[in-house]
Design an enzyme around this catalytic site. Structure first.
Site, mmCIF file in Angstrom:
data_model
loop_
_atom_site.group_PDB
_atom_site.id
_atom_site.type_symbol
_atom_site.label_atom_id
_atom_site.label_comp_id
_atom_site.label_asym_id
_atom_site.label_seq_id
_atom_site.Cartn_x
_atom_site.Cartn_y
_atom_site.Cartn_z
ATOM 1 N N ASP A 1 0.857 -1.158 -0.083
ATOM 2 C CA ASP A 1 -0.057 -0.139 -0.003
ATOM 3 C C ASP A 1 0.905 1.181 0.018
ATOM 4 O O ASP A 1 1.988 1.097 -0.499
ATOM 5 C CB ASP A 1 -1.116 0.030 1.151
ATOM 6 C CG ASP A 1 -2.236 0.499 1.014
ATOM 7 O OD1 ASP A 1 -2.352 1.863 0.840
ATOM 8 O OD2 ASP A 1 -3.232 -0.364 0.789
ATOM 9 N N HIS B 1 -3.632 6.166 3.248
ATOM 10 C CA HIS B 1 -4.392 4.673 2.891
ATOM 11 C C HIS B 1 -3.800 3.373 3.646
ATOM 12 O O HIS B 1 -4.409 2.611 4.022
ATOM 13 C CB HIS B 1 -4.230 4.528 1.354
ATOM 14 C CG HIS B 1 -5.289 3.575 0.767
ATOM 15 N ND1 HIS B 1 -5.050 2.305 0.504
ATOM 16 C CD2 HIS B 1 -6.500 3.801 0.432
ATOM 17 C CE1 HIS B 1 -6.066 1.812 0.089
ATOM 18 N NE2 HIS B 1 -7.105 2.759 -0.230
ATOM 19 N N ASN C 1 -14.270 0.158 -6.792
ATOM 20 C CA ASN C 1 -15.582 0.860 -6.610
ATOM 21 C C ASN C 1 -15.942 1.319 -7.680
ATOM 22 O O ASN C 1 -15.275 2.399 -8.494
ATOM 23 C CB ASN C 1 -15.345 1.846 -5.259
ATOM 24 C CG ASN C 1 -14.496 1.579 -4.115
ATOM 25 O OD1 ASN C 1 -14.913 0.318 -3.773
ATOM 26 N ND2 ASN C 1 -13.821 2.164 -3.767
#
Length: 458
Positions: free
Chosen positions: A71, A109, A223
């Site tokens: 990440d 994040h 998403n």
């Protein structure tokens, strides 16, 4: 078909993959919350009970399992991650070797993901007891992760904006995966995604390496509000456990999820809570948050059954999922809704193979059998340039169908007529343009929306 190494396709792939981080995190505003006890945040972690996680803790809390978080970097100093981060590596080339500096377009994040996965909570300021979960349960304040006794390996990548080091996602992702495998990760969490189902061939060898080394990879489906109407890479890679998102009512989320045949299981994606770098907290949403819930359950299983293979771990998760949507596997819920208690307690027949496929077989079919295993990336103590990956090859063409060969000369005539029609249309358009020089082409723009809500420092 051209190889991804062709400049035009390389630019197209890079443009799509540049949305990697933003596409999986849907957020809802950045507002400072009034001072409140952190246990008020703990009370809002509904997914711990709803997904059967608190019941699964009766069997396992993830002890002895390392989970790599690929990440934007993880803040190991967050109060809820004290003692949870066992090391890390920087695949971004930004000059911080331990992977614990927040980088990229969404630096918060990685810490959001890590706290949801392995947060340990913390004691209130007036208490001195250890924050590590024990027989008496986790510390009362802050975020408690799905696998609160697991250890985190932070592998930082610079995604979503131009990388100062010049390293692209095509270099960073495979390097990150290989480092995680070589440094003991039994589960890899990738809460990152792209707007294309295709992945660069430079990723093949690294994901094959993880498969051969028996590592579970869990990835976000993406998403819709972030531009992912369909699942994007790396969640489309065979063998990867892809996670879709649910709204608060337990149905497929309209905004904080996507759809595709590679989805394996669905987990909560809205009204989530996580930690921020510097010790704060945030409410957020998206399959970026669903993914650590499922990766945490994989860690619980691997802790309970250390010798269980990765394919059996994945099979245990998907076969115990509660069916939803269309009967059987479907493109919204996959095999169903995550049931952590069943995954840890039910008797599950052994599967003959990974129910989500295998990258080895995919490479054999689509990359002309190029199964070369890459040289392992070096440890964080002695970082050097990433090892070379196999050269890209053009996937084998599909043979023509009988129908294709039967129409023969008709095709030639058809193309001739089509050519004449195209020329005629072009002449008409040129005449229109001559009459109206103000005519202009339309431009399309795409983008992803990310926000964070209710931030508080303890």
């Amino acid at each position: 078909m051209r190889s991804l190494t062709h400049p035009a396709l390389h630019r197209t792939a890079a443009a799509a993959l540049a949305l990697v981080l933003a596409a999986c995190c849907l957020v809802t505003g950045l507002i400072t919350a009034p001072a409140a006890r952190a246990d008020e945040w703990r009370d809002k972690q509904y997914w711990l009970a709803d997904s059967g996680i608190t019941k699964a803790w009766e069997v396992s809390k993830g002890a002895g399992v390392k989970v790599a978080v690929i990440d934007s970097g993880v803040d190991a100093q967050h109060p809820d991650l004290k003692g949870a981060v066992a090391g890390g590596y920087d695949a971004s080339g930004s000059g911080q070797p331990d992977g614990q500096k927040s980088v990229g377009s969404k630096p918060e994040h990685g810490t959001l993901v890590a706290t949801m996965l392995a947060g340990r909570g913390h004691q209130p300021a007036d208490k001195t007891a250890s924050p590590t979960p024990g027989p008496a349960g986790p510390a009362p304040d802050g975020i408690i992760g799905v696998a609160p006794e697991a250890q985190i390996l932070s592998v930082s990548t610079w995604l979503g904006s131009p990388n100062p080091s010049g390293k692209s996602d095509q270099d960073q992702i495979p390097e990150a995966v290989r480092w995680a495998v070589d440094n003991g990760a039994k589960v890899i969490n990738i809460s990152l995604g792209s707007t294309t189902p295709q992945w660069p061939q430079s990723w093949d060898a690294a994901f094959l390496y993880a498969e051969q080394k028996d590592v579970v990879i869990v990835a976000a489906a993406g998403n819709r509000i972030g531009g992912n109407t369909q699942v994007g890479a790396p969640a489309t890679i065979p063998g990867v456990l892809t996670v879709a998102g649910l709204d608060r009512s337990g149905t497929a989320s309209v905004d904080a999820s996507s759809q595709g045949i590679s989805i394996g299981v669905a987990a909560p994606a809205q009204n989530l809570l996580g930690g921020l770098p510097g010790g704060g907290y945030a409410e957020w949403a998206g399959t970026s948050g669903s993914t650590p819930i499922v990766a945490g359950v994989a860690a619980l299983i691997r802790s309970k059954w250390p010798s269980m293979s990765a394919e059996q771990v994945i099979n245990r998760i998907v076969s115990t999922a509660r069916d939803a949507g269309a009967p059987g596997k479907d493109p919204l819920y996959g095999y169903g809704i995550l049931n952590a208690e069943a995954a840890l307690k039910d008797d599950v027949p052994e599967a003959k193979s990974n129910p989500l496929g295998t990258i080895a077989e995919w490479i054999r079919v689509h990359r002309r059998g190029n199964l070369a295993t890459p040289t392992p990336v070096p440890t964080a103590e002695a970082p050097v340039a990433a090892p070379a990956l196999p050269e890209a090859t053009v996937p084998a063409a599909e043979p023509p169908s009988q129908r294709d060969t039967a129409i023969g000369g008709a095709v030639v005539i058809g193309f001739a007529l089509l050519f004449v029609a195209i020329i005629a249309a072009a002449v008409i358009q040129l005449r229109r343009a001559a009459r109206d020089p103000a005519l202009k082409g339309e431009e399309l723009e795409t983008g992803a929306l990310e926000k964070v809500h209710s931030v508080r420092k303890p």
